[in-house]
Design an enzyme around this catalytic site. Structure first.
Site, mmCIF file in Angstrom:
data_model
loop_
_atom_site.group_PDB
_atom_site.id
_atom_site.type_symbol
_atom_site.label_atom_id
_atom_site.label_comp_id
_atom_site.label_asym_id
_atom_site.label_seq_id
_atom_site.Cartn_x
_atom_site.Cartn_y
_atom_site.Cartn_z
ATOM 1 N N ASP A 30 0.830 -1.207 0.000
ATOM 2 C CA ASP A 30 0.000 0.000 0.000
ATOM 3 C C ASP A 30 0.866 1.259 0.000
ATOM 4 O OD1 ASP A 30 -2.203 -1.598 0.023
ATOM 5 O OD2 ASP A 30 -2.652 -1.330 2.150
ATOM 6 N N ASP A 49 -5.920 5.164 -9.065
ATOM 7 C CA ASP A 49 -5.836 5.275 -10.529
ATOM 8 C C ASP A 49 -6.636 6.469 -11.029
ATOM 9 O OD1 ASP A 49 -4.222 3.093 -10.751
ATOM 10 O OD2 ASP A 49 -5.793 1.714 -11.418
#
EC number: 2.7.8.-
Length: 274
Positions: A48, A110
């Site tokens: 992460d 994204d």
């Protein structure tokens, strides 16, 4: 930042050409980046954290360089950080931590990174680029990219497969835009006429995104109608199955009533004869 077309927790459904490219490209970069991913794991870095750093790098490359017209160096920085997805995915597999959370984080970031890229183009054309039309086209690319992704996610959330790839998906949007921006940046190094690649690419992405949006909306509408028709047919099936039994029961009741009526008539006739 997530790779175009795939996330840590959910497989993509690419076309044959995309699947072949993805297969060989991923195999190559997996071999190259696996030692680096293992090094980060030994240092205690989480997948992460790599995703967050990669997204931050993309945002910095887009919003620091692009608004100043530094397309070449901005694209170099963005491309370097785009590889963070291959690294975080590799780390997740080595750690056995592929998860819904990882897929969610990838997909969310994204969208943030895509917004920064096309936002950087829009800032350039609103400022030093001095072209309001291309500024509007850049904003349309930003917005349509988000909506294209949303249509698929929303369709899947209501139980539809959304079985269409579309003309221009996220991978195509990024590749076309970044390659064109990188080459357009060579204009500052004395390459004549190459700066027009980026406007052409933005128009291509804008039109392609609009076509893809229409394709997905039409697909969701068709799949929704088919799903509702199938559900209605399934609801009617038990009633149709029970209809013959109900008819038989009614026929038996009618026969029994006729038999009782005949017996009553016969009884009345006997009494009258007496």
């Amino acid at each position: 930042m997530g790779q175009p077309g795939a996330s840590r927790g959910r497989p993509a459904t690419p076309t044959v050409g995309k699947a072949m490219l993805n297969k060989y490209a991923r195999a190559f970069f997996t071999r190259v980046l696996t030692p680096f991913a293992a090094f980060l794991i030994r240092r205690g870095v989480s997948p992460d954290a790599v995703t967050l750093i990669g997204t931050a790098g993309v945002i910095a490359g887009a919003l620091v360089f692009y608004p100043r017209g530094e397309f070449f160096w901005g694209t170099v920085v963005i491309t370097l950080f785009v590889f963070s997805d291959l690294v975080d995915g590799n780390m997740a597999r080595q750690l056995g931590r592929s998860s819904r959370w990882g897929a969610f984080l990838d997909s969310t970031l994204d969208r943030v990174a895509d917004s920064a890229i096309f936002g950087g183009f829009a800032l350039w054309y609103a400022g030093g680029g001095n072209d309001n039309i291309l500024c509007a086209v850049s904003i349309f690319c930003l917005a349509s990219g988000q909506v294209v992704s949303y249509t698929k996610a929303r369709g899947e959330s209501i139980g539809l497969p959304v079985a269409v790839n579309g003309l221009v998906e996220r991978a195509e949007r990024l590749v076309v835009s970044l390659v064109a921006a990188g080459f357009a940046g060579l204009h500052k190094f004395g390459v004549p006429g190459i700066q027009y690649l980026l406007p052409v690419a933005l128009w291509i992405v804008a039109v392609g995104s609009l076509v893809t949006l229409i394709q997905r909306v039409v697909t969701v509408r068709r799949e929704s109608a088919e799903a509702e028709a199938a559900a209605a047919a399934q609801e009617n099936a038990p009633a149709q199955e029970n209809a013959p039994a109900q008819e038989n029961a009614q026929a038996q009741e009618n026969a029994q009533a006729q038999e009782n009526s005949s017996q009553e008539n016969a009884s009345q006739g006997s009494e009258a004869a007496k």
